[in-house]
Scaffold this motif. Structure first.
Motif, PDB file in Angstrom:
ATOM      1  N   LEU A  54      17.431  24.226  66.320  1.00 26.24           N
ATOM      2  CA  LEU A  54      17.599  24.238  67.857  1.00 26.24           C
ATOM      3  C   LEU A  54      18.838  23.768  68.272  1.00 26.24           C
ATOM      4  O   LEU A  54      19.093  24.035  69.491  1.00 26.24           O
ATOM      5  CB  LEU A  54      16.399  22.737  68.330  1.00 26.24           C
ATOM      6  N   THR A  78      15.548  31.884  65.413  1.00 25.08           N
ATOM      7  CA  THR A  78      14.004  31.790  66.015  1.00 25.08           C
ATOM      8  C   THR A  78      13.114  32.274  65.137  1.00 25.08           C
ATOM      9  O   THR A  78      11.950  31.831  65.147  1.00 25.08           O
ATOM     10  CB  THR A  78      14.163  32.815  67.602  1.00 25.08           C
ATOM     11  N   ARG A  81      12.444  29.789  62.511  1.00 25.54           N
ATOM     12  CA  ARG A  81      11.540  28.692  63.198  1.00 25.54           C
ATOM     13  C   ARG A  81      10.192  28.960  63.185  1.00 25.54           C
ATOM     14  O   ARG A  81       9.350  28.118  62.726  1.00 25.54           O
ATOM     15  CB  ARG A  81      12.141  28.288  64.506  1.00 25.54           C
ATOM     16  N   ARG A  82       9.784  30.205  63.835  1.00 24.62           N
ATOM     17  CA  ARG A  82       8.423  30.737  63.983  1.00 24.62           C
ATOM     18  C   ARG A  82       7.562  30.701  62.609  1.00 24.62           C
ATOM     19  O   ARG A  82       6.587  30.304  62.542  1.00 24.62           O
ATOM     20  CB  ARG A  82       8.347  31.937  64.741  1.00 24.62           C
ATOM     21  N   PHE A  87       6.319  21.753  65.091  1.00 23.23           N
ATOM     22  CA  PHE A  87       6.888  20.705  65.643  1.00 23.23           C
ATOM     23  C   PHE A  87       5.634  19.624  66.239  1.00 23.23           C
ATOM     24  O   PHE A  87       4.892  20.315  66.854  1.00 23.23           O
ATOM     25  CB  PHE A  87       7.752  21.101  66.773  1.00 23.23           C
ATOM     26  N   PHE A  89       5.733  16.560  68.843  1.00 19.73           N
ATOM     27  CA  PHE A  89       6.420  15.867  69.804  1.00 19.73           C
ATOM     28  C   PHE A  89       5.586  14.693  70.459  1.00 19.73           C
ATOM     29  O   PHE A  89       4.304  14.836  70.460  1.00 19.73           O
ATOM     30  CB  PHE A  89       7.059  16.660  70.896  1.00 19.73           C
ATOM     31  N   ASP A 109       1.358  30.908  67.636  1.00 17.93           N
ATOM     32  CA  ASP A 109       2.504  31.750  67.473  1.00 17.93           C
ATOM     33  C   ASP A 109       2.167  33.341  67.593  1.00 17.93           C
ATOM     34  O   ASP A 109       2.646  34.166  68.329  1.00 17.93           O
ATOM     35  CB  ASP A 109       3.704  31.521  66.542  1.00 17.93           C
TER      36      ASP A 109
HETATM   37  P1  ADP Z   1       8.416  29.467  70.424  1.00 18.60           P
HETATM   38  O1  ADP Z   1       8.879  30.367  71.498  1.00 18.60           O
HETATM   39  O2  ADP Z   1       7.826  30.466  69.434  1.00 18.60           O
HETATM   40  O3  ADP Z   1       7.521  28.299  70.878  1.00 18.60           O
HETATM   41  P2  ADP Z   1      10.990  28.275  69.920  1.00 18.60           P
HETATM   42  O4  ADP Z   1      11.979  28.764  68.816  1.00 18.60           O
HETATM   43  O5  ADP Z   1      11.347  28.638  71.247  1.00 18.60           O
HETATM   44  O6  ADP Z   1       9.496  29.058  69.671  1.00 18.60           O
HETATM   45  O7  ADP Z   1      10.563  26.875  69.653  1.00 18.60           O
HETATM   46  C1  ADP Z   1      10.025  26.472  68.334  1.00 18.60           C
HETATM   47  C2  ADP Z   1       9.469  25.155  68.806  1.00 18.60           C
HETATM   48  O8  ADP Z   1      10.263  24.011  68.982  1.00 18.60           O
HETATM   49  C3  ADP Z   1       8.404  25.206  69.688  1.00 18.60           C
HETATM   50  O9  ADP Z   1       7.032  24.632  69.345  1.00 18.60           O
HETATM   51  C4  ADP Z   1       8.944  24.455  70.862  1.00 18.60           C
HETATM   52  O10 ADP Z   1       7.976  23.813  71.536  1.00 18.60           O
HETATM   53  C5  ADP Z   1       9.832  23.450  70.279  1.00 18.60           C
HETATM   54  N1  ADP Z   1      11.130  23.608  70.945  1.00 18.60           N
HETATM   55  C6  ADP Z   1      11.910  24.514  71.212  1.00 18.60           C
HETATM   56  N2  ADP Z   1      13.108  24.049  71.994  1.00 18.60           N
HETATM   57  C7  ADP Z   1      12.767  22.450  72.156  1.00 18.60           C
HETATM   58  C8  ADP Z   1      13.650  21.354  72.807  1.00 18.60           C
HETATM   59  N3  ADP Z   1      14.603  21.601  73.246  1.00 18.60           N
HETATM   60  N4  ADP Z   1      12.925  20.252  72.762  1.00 18.60           N
HETATM   61  C9  ADP Z   1      11.762  20.172  72.064  1.00 18.60           C
HETATM   62  N5  ADP Z   1      11.155  20.982  71.512  1.00 18.60           N
HETATM   63  C10 ADP Z   1      11.495  22.355  71.496  1.00 18.60           C
END
Ligand code: ADP
Ligand code: ADP
Length: 227
Positions: A54, A78, A81-82, A87, A89, A109
């Motif tokens: 991130l 990205t 990560r997917r 995650f 939170f 996803d």
């Molecule tokens: P997606 O669009 O498939 O959710 P991302 O790469 O945008 O993929 O994000 C992966 C995961 O990380 C998601 O579950 C998203 O909620 C979380 N995420 C992304 N950016 C942040 C951030 N700045 N703070 C907290 N969680 C984040």
């Protein structure tokens, strides 16, 4: 599974440079339950963010199963990560106009989850909630739904930032039990930032941070599910 070598992350505000991470070296094994402790501002979130891509590093290298993550561009990161990461939170981010099942499905996803959603719901004691809407659930139940959502796509690593921060003791216990189950029954690698010493007791590895550096790594007894 993950190797970090000499990872440094700095933020520049005007002429002032802050070291969020300073020369961090760390290895995380497959299936390990890792807890990150440390005072506010010590670099815990930054550590989690650079491992999960991130955030970019200023220097140093992060390798995941032989692949150098710090060489990937944003799109590749990205996709990584997917495919591999889940995650959890403090905020549950459930969509109010979708029921439990739909929230989990959409969060996986790709729409169809590799893991069976009904099975997962049963595992967290929410089998009767599948058609309910978030507003009909308690905070603890919503948190469990969000955990199932993170898990449904079958990630290799689950990242949690203060997963029990906003929950009462009873619900915190349920979440902890669930994290332990995921780790033991599904052999997931779990990385948790927490102030909760109860979680630290469950960990295989406890990392104590201060001023952007790892000050201490404690290994708990031999892993139950080691091969
Ligand atoms: P997606 O669009 O498939 O959710 P991302 O790469 O945008 O993929 O994000 C992966 C995961 O990380 C998601 O579950 C998203 O909620 C979380 N995420 C992304 N950016 C942040 C951030 N700045 N703070 C907290 N969680 C984040
Ligand atoms: P923790 O999660 O342990 O509270 P962080 O990783 O959030 O610590 O922060 C580590 C250090 O980096 C702190 O000094 C913080 O102020 C700084 N920092 C974090 N993010 C930013 C940012 N986006 N811009 C500037 N400084 C930041």
């Amino acid at each position: 599974m993950i190797t970090m070598t000499n990872v440094t992350k700095t933020y520049k505000t005007g002429d002032v440079e802050t070291y969020a991470l300073k020369d961090v070296n760390l290895t995380i094994e497959e299936g390990e339950f890792v807890v990150i402790l440390g005072p506010s501002g010590s670099g815990k979130s930054t550590l989690l963010n650079v491992i999960s891509g991130l955030d970019t590093v200023t220097s140093g290298e992060i390798i995941f199963r032989g692949e150098t993550l710090t060489n990937l561009d944003e799109d590749e990161m990205t996709a990584f990560r997917r495919k591999h990461l889940g995650f959890i939170f403090q905020q549950y981010n459930l969509l109010q106009n979708l029921n439990v099942y739909e929230n989990i499905q959409i969060g996986s996803d790709i729409g169809t989850a590799p893991l069976d959603i009904a099975d997962l719901l049963e595992k967290v004691g929410l089998e009767k909630a599948r058609d309910k809407y978030p507003s009909q659930l308690s905070g603890g139940e919503q948190q469990r739904v969000s955990i199932v959502r993170s898990l449904a796509k079958n990630p290799d690593i689950i990242f949690c930032d203060e997963p029990t921060g906003s929950l009462d003791e009873e619900n915190s216990k349920k979440i902890l039990q669930l994290l332990q189950n995921l780790n033991e029954d599904y052999n997931k690698t779990v990385i948790v930032i927490t102030h909760n010493l109860g979680i630290a007791e469950m960990a295989d590895k406890v990392i104590k941070m201060n001023s952007g550096q790892i000050k201490e790594v404690t290994l708990n007894k031999v892993k139950k599910n080691a091969q």
